[in-house]
Design a protein around this motif. Sequence first.
Motif, PDB file in Angstrom:
ATOM      1  N   GLU A  40      29.486 -13.076  69.994  1.00 40.78           N
ATOM      2  CA  GLU A  40      30.749 -12.815  69.279  1.00 40.78           C
ATOM      3  C   GLU A  40      30.239 -12.930  67.779  1.00 40.78           C
ATOM      4  O   GLU A  40      29.350 -13.912  66.890  1.00 40.78           O
ATOM      5  CB  GLU A  40      30.888 -14.211  69.629  1.00 40.78           C
ATOM      6  CG  GLU A  40      32.852 -13.436  68.902  1.00 40.78           C
ATOM      7  CD  GLU A  40      33.707 -12.298  69.118  1.00 40.78           C
ATOM      8  OE1 GLU A  40      34.112 -12.039  68.534  1.00 40.78           O
ATOM      9  OE2 GLU A  40      33.362 -11.692  70.407  1.00 40.78           O
ATOM     10  N   TRP A  41      30.238 -11.849  66.608  1.00 43.07           N
ATOM     11  CA  TRP A  41      29.636 -11.414  65.796  1.00 43.07           C
ATOM     12  C   TRP A  41      30.536 -10.812  64.819  1.00 43.07           C
ATOM     13  O   TRP A  41      31.525 -10.054  65.075  1.00 43.07           O
ATOM     14  CB  TRP A  41      28.413 -10.918  65.696  1.00 43.07           C
ATOM     15  CG  TRP A  41      28.106 -11.058  63.898  1.00 43.07           C
ATOM     16  CD1 TRP A  41      28.091  -9.922  63.367  1.00 43.07           C
ATOM     17  CD2 TRP A  41      27.674 -11.964  62.946  1.00 43.07           C
ATOM     18  NE1 TRP A  41      27.623  -9.459  62.066  1.00 43.07           N
ATOM     19  CE2 TRP A  41      26.956 -11.094  62.201  1.00 43.07           C
ATOM     20  CE3 TRP A  41      27.929 -13.782  62.939  1.00 43.07           C
ATOM     21  CZ2 TRP A  41      26.913 -12.202  60.834  1.00 43.07           C
ATOM     22  CZ3 TRP A  41      27.420 -14.086  61.778  1.00 43.07           C
ATOM     23  CH2 TRP A  41      27.144 -13.637  61.051  1.00 43.07           C
ATOM     24  N   ALA A  42      31.786 -12.405  63.882  1.00 42.35           N
ATOM     25  CA  ALA A  42      32.455 -11.025  62.981  1.00 42.35           C
ATOM     26  C   ALA A  42      32.228 -11.210  61.401  1.00 42.35           C
ATOM     27  O   ALA A  42      32.577 -10.677  60.634  1.00 42.35           O
ATOM     28  CB  ALA A  42      33.862 -11.503  63.352  1.00 42.35           C
ATOM     29  N   ALA A  43      31.090 -11.932  60.790  1.00 40.33           N
ATOM     30  CA  ALA A  43      30.946 -12.622  59.449  1.00 40.33           C
ATOM     31  C   ALA A  43      30.627 -11.674  58.836  1.00 40.33           C
ATOM     32  O   ALA A  43      30.519 -11.198  57.332  1.00 40.33           O
ATOM     33  CB  ALA A  43      30.454 -13.959  59.867  1.00 40.33           C
ATOM     34  N   GLN A  44      29.827 -10.680  59.308  1.00 36.51           N
ATOM     35  CA  GLN A  44      29.572  -9.775  58.577  1.00 36.51           C
ATOM     36  C   GLN A  44      30.056  -8.245  58.090  1.00 36.51           C
ATOM     37  O   GLN A  44      29.549  -7.056  58.269  1.00 36.51           O
ATOM     38  CB  GLN A  44      28.250  -9.025  58.860  1.00 36.51           C
ATOM     39  CG  GLN A  44      27.053 -10.441  58.177  1.00 36.51           C
ATOM     40  CD  GLN A  44      25.964  -9.909  57.739  1.00 36.51           C
ATOM     41  OE1 GLN A  44      25.429  -9.137  58.441  1.00 36.51           O
ATOM     42  NE2 GLN A  44      24.374 -10.828  57.275  1.00 36.51           N
ATOM     43  N   ARG A  45      31.439  -8.240  59.031  1.00 36.92           N
ATOM     44  CA  ARG A  45      32.105  -7.258  59.125  1.00 36.92           C
ATOM     45  C   ARG A  45      32.570  -5.943  57.919  1.00 36.92           C
ATOM     46  O   ARG A  45      32.578  -4.532  58.182  1.00 36.92           O
ATOM     47  CB  ARG A  45      33.675  -7.008  59.645  1.00 36.92           C
ATOM     48  CG  ARG A  45      33.063  -7.967  61.423  1.00 36.92           C
ATOM     49  CD  ARG A  45      34.224  -8.283  62.029  1.00 36.92           C
ATOM     50  NE  ARG A  45      33.955  -7.643  63.481  1.00 36.92           N
ATOM     51  CZ  ARG A  45      35.130  -8.225  64.064  1.00 36.92           C
ATOM     52  NH1 ARG A  45      36.410  -9.127  64.461  1.00 36.92           N
ATOM     53  NH2 ARG A  45      35.231  -8.630  65.628  1.00 36.92           N
TER      54      ARG A  45
ATOM     55  N   LEU B 134      28.965 -15.727  50.076  1.00 33.85           N
ATOM     56  CA  LEU B 134      30.183 -14.955  50.615  1.00 33.85           C
ATOM     57  C   LEU B 134      30.221 -13.197  51.343  1.00 33.85           C
ATOM     58  O   LEU B 134      31.067 -12.619  52.138  1.00 33.85           O
ATOM     59  CB  LEU B 134      31.450 -14.700  49.084  1.00 33.85           C
ATOM     60  CG  LEU B 134      31.201 -15.840  48.745  1.00 33.85           C
ATOM     61  CD1 LEU B 134      32.064 -16.096  47.228  1.00 33.85           C
ATOM     62  CD2 LEU B 134      32.350 -16.701  49.684  1.00 33.85           C
ATOM     63  N   HIS B 135      28.529 -12.956  50.546  1.00 32.93           N
ATOM     64  CA  HIS B 135      28.562 -11.548  51.229  1.00 32.93           C
ATOM     65  C   HIS B 135      27.947 -11.229  52.227  1.00 32.93           C
ATOM     66  O   HIS B 135      28.331 -10.588  53.639  1.00 32.93           O
ATOM     67  CB  HIS B 135      27.808 -10.367  50.351  1.00 32.93           C
ATOM     68  CG  HIS B 135      28.809 -10.426  49.381  1.00 32.93           C
ATOM     69  ND1 HIS B 135      30.066  -9.054  49.298  1.00 32.93           N
ATOM     70  CD2 HIS B 135      28.934 -11.242  48.052  1.00 32.93           C
ATOM     71  CE1 HIS B 135      30.443  -9.077  47.660  1.00 32.93           C
ATOM     72  NE2 HIS B 135      29.698 -10.261  47.434  1.00 32.93           N
ATOM     73  N   PHE B 136      27.146 -12.308  52.294  1.00 30.90           N
ATOM     74  CA  PHE B 136      26.613 -11.981  53.631  1.00 30.90           C
ATOM     75  C   PHE B 136      26.671 -12.762  55.426  1.00 30.90           C
ATOM     76  O   PHE B 136      26.376 -12.480  56.380  1.00 30.90           O
ATOM     77  CB  PHE B 136      24.792 -12.937  53.346  1.00 30.90           C
ATOM     78  CG  PHE B 136      23.940 -12.649  54.613  1.00 30.90           C
ATOM     79  CD1 PHE B 136      23.300 -12.255  54.977  1.00 30.90           C
ATOM     80  CD2 PHE B 136      23.302 -13.582  55.317  1.00 30.90           C
ATOM     81  CE1 PHE B 136      21.592 -11.758  55.792  1.00 30.90           C
ATOM     82  CE2 PHE B 136      22.190 -13.726  56.346  1.00 30.90           C
ATOM     83  CZ  PHE B 136      21.269 -13.034  56.684  1.00 30.90           C
ATOM     84  N   GLY B 137      27.839 -13.886  54.963  1.00 32.80           N
ATOM     85  CA  GLY B 137      28.165 -14.242  56.035  1.00 32.80           C
ATOM     86  C   GLY B 137      27.784 -16.076  56.735  1.00 32.80           C
ATOM     87  O   GLY B 137      28.047 -16.505  57.268  1.00 32.80           O
ATOM     88  N   ALA B 138      26.893 -16.244  55.544  1.00 29.62           N
ATOM     89  CA  ALA B 138      25.812 -17.232  55.711  1.00 29.62           C
ATOM     90  C   ALA B 138      25.110 -18.046  54.623  1.00 29.62           C
ATOM     91  O   ALA B 138      24.558 -17.529  53.857  1.00 29.62           O
ATOM     92  CB  ALA B 138      25.200 -17.403  56.790  1.00 29.62           C
TER      93      ALA B 138
ATOM     94  N   CYS C 215      24.592 -17.765  42.247  1.00 30.39           N
ATOM     95  CA  CYS C 215      23.807 -16.792  43.579  1.00 30.39           C
ATOM     96  C   CYS C 215      24.222 -16.837  44.144  1.00 30.39           C
ATOM     97  O   CYS C 215      24.086 -16.212  45.381  1.00 30.39           O
ATOM     98  CB  CYS C 215      22.124 -15.965  42.868  1.00 30.39           C
ATOM     99  SG  CYS C 215      22.139 -15.274  40.764  1.00 30.39           S
ATOM    100  N   ILE C 216      23.465 -17.461  45.070  1.00 31.09           N
ATOM    101  CA  ILE C 216      23.443 -18.396  46.617  1.00 31.09           C
ATOM    102  C   ILE C 216      24.504 -18.895  47.035  1.00 31.09           C
ATOM    103  O   ILE C 216      24.879 -18.192  48.184  1.00 31.09           O
ATOM    104  CB  ILE C 216      22.658 -19.897  46.596  1.00 31.09           C
ATOM    105  CG1 ILE C 216      21.070 -19.259  46.271  1.00 31.09           C
ATOM    106  CG2 ILE C 216      23.121 -20.216  48.029  1.00 31.09           C
ATOM    107  CD1 ILE C 216      20.252 -21.032  46.227  1.00 31.09           C
TER     108      ILE C 216
ATOM    109  N   GLN D  42      26.650  -5.476  50.115  1.00 36.80           N
ATOM    110  CA  GLN D  42      24.908  -5.978  50.537  1.00 36.80           C
ATOM    111  C   GLN D  42      24.444  -4.132  50.737  1.00 36.80           C
ATOM    112  O   GLN D  42      24.902  -3.288  50.768  1.00 36.80           O
ATOM    113  CB  GLN D  42      24.994  -6.456  51.995  1.00 36.80           C
ATOM    114  CG  GLN D  42      25.879  -7.323  52.465  1.00 36.80           C
ATOM    115  CD  GLN D  42      24.930  -7.815  53.703  1.00 36.80           C
ATOM    116  OE1 GLN D  42      23.872  -7.574  54.208  1.00 36.80           O
ATOM    117  NE2 GLN D  42      26.444  -7.708  54.829  1.00 36.80           N
ATOM    118  N   PHE D  43      24.350  -4.200  50.051  1.00 31.84           N
ATOM    119  CA  PHE D  43      22.966  -2.519  48.749  1.00 31.84           C
ATOM    120  C   PHE D  43      21.913  -2.602  49.495  1.00 31.84           C
ATOM    121  O   PHE D  43      21.312  -1.750  50.134  1.00 31.84           O
ATOM    122  CB  PHE D  43      23.038  -2.362  47.420  1.00 31.84           C
ATOM    123  CG  PHE D  43      24.814  -1.771  47.518  1.00 31.84           C
ATOM    124  CD1 PHE D  43      25.511  -0.993  47.411  1.00 31.84           C
ATOM    125  CD2 PHE D  43      25.372  -3.414  46.996  1.00 31.84           C
ATOM    126  CE1 PHE D  43      26.610  -0.592  46.854  1.00 31.84           C
ATOM    127  CE2 PHE D  43      26.801  -3.570  46.248  1.00 31.84           C
ATOM    128  CZ  PHE D  43      27.486  -1.596  46.631  1.00 31.84           C
ATOM    129  N   ALA D  44      21.414  -3.908  49.253  1.00 36.28           N
ATOM    130  CA  ALA D  44      19.619  -3.936  50.321  1.00 36.28           C
ATOM    131  C   ALA D  44      19.685  -5.533  50.999  1.00 36.28           C
ATOM    132  O   ALA D  44      20.340  -6.203  50.500  1.00 36.28           O
ATOM    133  CB  ALA D  44      18.420  -3.816  49.843  1.00 36.28           C
TER     134      ALA D  44
END
Length: 282
Positions: free
Chosen positions: A263-268, A158-162, A152-153, A273-275
């Motif tokens: 600069e931020w791109a990881a969560q475009r 992959l979705h949160f970016g970190a 799960c982590i 991400q639902f909650a």
Amino acid sequence: MMALRELSVQDIPLGMAFKKMAGWNQLPADWEILLSLSQGGSYLATWQGKPAGTVTTIQYPGPFSWIGMVLVDPQYRGLGIGTGLLRAAIDYAQSTGPVLLDATPKGRKLYLTLGFSDICPLERLEADRLAIPSRANDPHIIPIRPDLLAACIEYDRLHFGARRDGLLRALWSNAPDYGWACLQDGKVKGYCLGRPGSRFDQIGPVVADDTVTARALLLAAARNIPGKPVIVDIMSEQIRWRSWLLELGFTVQRPFTRMSLGEWAAQRDRSGQFAIAGPEFG
């Protein structure tokens, strides 16, 4: 005159007093998690020697830092304490990359002056009582076990970016009944966690491949909430998800805005991400 020092676990009672004045939802366990994830940049402000405010900074390895828990005792507001706390946290956090936070409408005005820009809108939804449908027989929705938590982590990364191993392990350890995963063909397709609070229990994060999976995960967690009001902090862009939550019995409590400095791109791509875990965690 304002002075700053590092925030420590001994200061948690002060933090709890400040958050109570603000009407926030944290428990001491939340402060413990925040401080365990902070490598620096978390401060207690004093004014003429008396405790006046807090800020926390947590580091998600590699990509970015997260600022939260900007609290000022009402009797010391208007003295620049909140801005001083923020500037100190930003000075620390910027040395390692972009800085993110989730802002209230009032806070957003200040953050814009400090160079932050908007990423996306968020909303806190609240329900006093949920009309939970009877449990469906879905063999893919299962409690998160210790051996499943690592998967799960990785899915979350992959979705949160970190990577946020420490946060997710702590949330699961503190409230395992709220930890559920969707497992299909041996692969994680979604998961959710939650935590108790002083005013509400919170479901989040909820991360999933699609809305149907997110719904099933939230319902599984909600069935374990012991008769308390519930909150969920959502990405407002998830229109179908938001509409379903409102039909389920949630109402809008207040908005937030996710913001970044640098600069931020990881969560475009935020489609999974639902909650969120909460504005203090991201």
